[in-house]
Design a protein around this motif. Structure first.
Motif: not given
Length: 342
Positions: A46, A117, A190
């Motif tokens: 992320c 995720g 994530g």
């Protein structure tokens, strides 16, 4: 929860606390040693555009205006931002909104990614549907993680509530070991830690976030309001660099594989095989385009946050978003950089 699970979770909590104490004792004491524009990040996909921007800047110009600061978990990353140590940081979207509700001068200026995720369970578990999570222990990155909202959305669809599962907060890097030891029944955070459980052969996806929440946003780039007022040129340069890095990553698999190498070894302290897997299997597991903040995305997060009890509903899009730095998605140009291939 069994006694064995309790002991294992206690050990995880202790390790996380030690990591936070390490930051407090070591990182904050260095506050005056660097004049660079510090940007906080975690070793997750992320936040991948943060180290990619720093690396490419150095390759193209020999230097970088920004000083990426890696943290182990959300508590210390948030504390660094609140203390002013990092003028900008990658942060969970609901956490940024909650901080604004609390009066923190924070503005989201760009997105970190889309997708990525998944919710993972042990391959040998009997969890095959959302309903099977009832009474199970699920690890999430934190109370304000969008991954917690994924659970809320999916549980709601089958008539369950968050209270029907045992939610524990855990730093993402600790999650694979917790699932492997079966001290928890499911994990979500994530990447690359969800992919790690697949790569090592003991994880199975209960569902992919891109399948249940298309366009999913976990993390955003946030900047202090005083920094926006006093250092606009640097903020613009940062956002432009993040945008170009995202476009560069999505430009082709060669760039993704190159990034997996230099980010893993120079920024994440991970085995490159992990990022290589996550950035290529499949190629759109995490995407880095279409990153300008949009009202519908955040209004959905606001609504889910309010329903799940983590947001009050007192801060809205115009309160916590400053999209004046964000280029139009169709105008973003990739970095003009060709990375050596691994």
């Amino acid at each position: 929860m069994s006694f064995a699970k309790t002991i294992l979770l206690a050990a995880v909590v202790v390790l996380t606390s030690i990591s936070a104490l390490h930051w407090l004792l070591n990182v904050r004491t260095d506050r005056s040693t660097s004049a660079g524009f510090r940007v906080g990040f975690l070793p997750v996909t992320c936040h991948l555009t943060c180290p990619v921007t720093d690396f490419i800047n150095k390759q193209l110009t020999g230097t970088s205006t920004f000083d990426p600061i890696r943290f182990h978990g959300w508590p210390e990353l948030k504390e660094a931002y609140l203390s002013g140590y990092t003028p900008a940081t990658f942060i969970l979207a609901p956490m940024a909104i909650a901080l604004r509700e609390q009066g923190v001068p924070i503005k989201i200026v760009y997105l970190g990614h889309r997708e990525g995720g998944d919710v993972m369970v042990h391959k040998d578990s009997q969890i095959f549907r959302t309903q099977d999570l009832r009474g199970k222990t699920v690890a999430v990155p934190g109370r304000y993680a969008n991954h917690r909202l994924i659970l809320f959305r999916e549980l709601k669809k089958v008539g369950l509530k968050l209270e029907d599962v045992n939610i524990v907060e855990m730093a993402p890097p600790d999650m694979p070991a917790a699932l492997y030891s079966r001290s928890v029944d499911a994990i979500t955070s994530g990447e690359p830690f969800m992919g790690q459980t697949e790569l090592d052969g003991y994880g199975r996806a209960l569902y992919r976030v891109k399948e249940v929440w298309p366009g999913f946003i976990s993390c955003v780039l946030a900047v202090r309001e005083d920094v926006i007022q006093n250092r606009r040129a640097e903020v613009q340069q940062l956002v432009d660099g993040i945008a170009k890095s995202g476009k560069w990553l999505d430009q082709g698999m060669d760039n993704r594989l190159a990034a997996a190498q230099f980010v893993s070894t120079q920024y994440y302290n991970q085995n490159p095989r992990l990022l290589t897997y996550v950035l290529s299997q499949p190629p759109d597991r995490v995407i880095y385009s279409q990153l300008k903040p949009t009202r519908p995305n955040f209004e959905e997060i606001e609504q889910l946050g309010k329903e799940s009890g983590i947001l009050q509903g007192t801060a809205h899009f115009e309160d916590y978003i400053d999209d004046s730095f964000a280029p139009a998605d169709d105008e973003v140009q990739a970095h003009a950089y060709t990375a050596p291939q691994p």
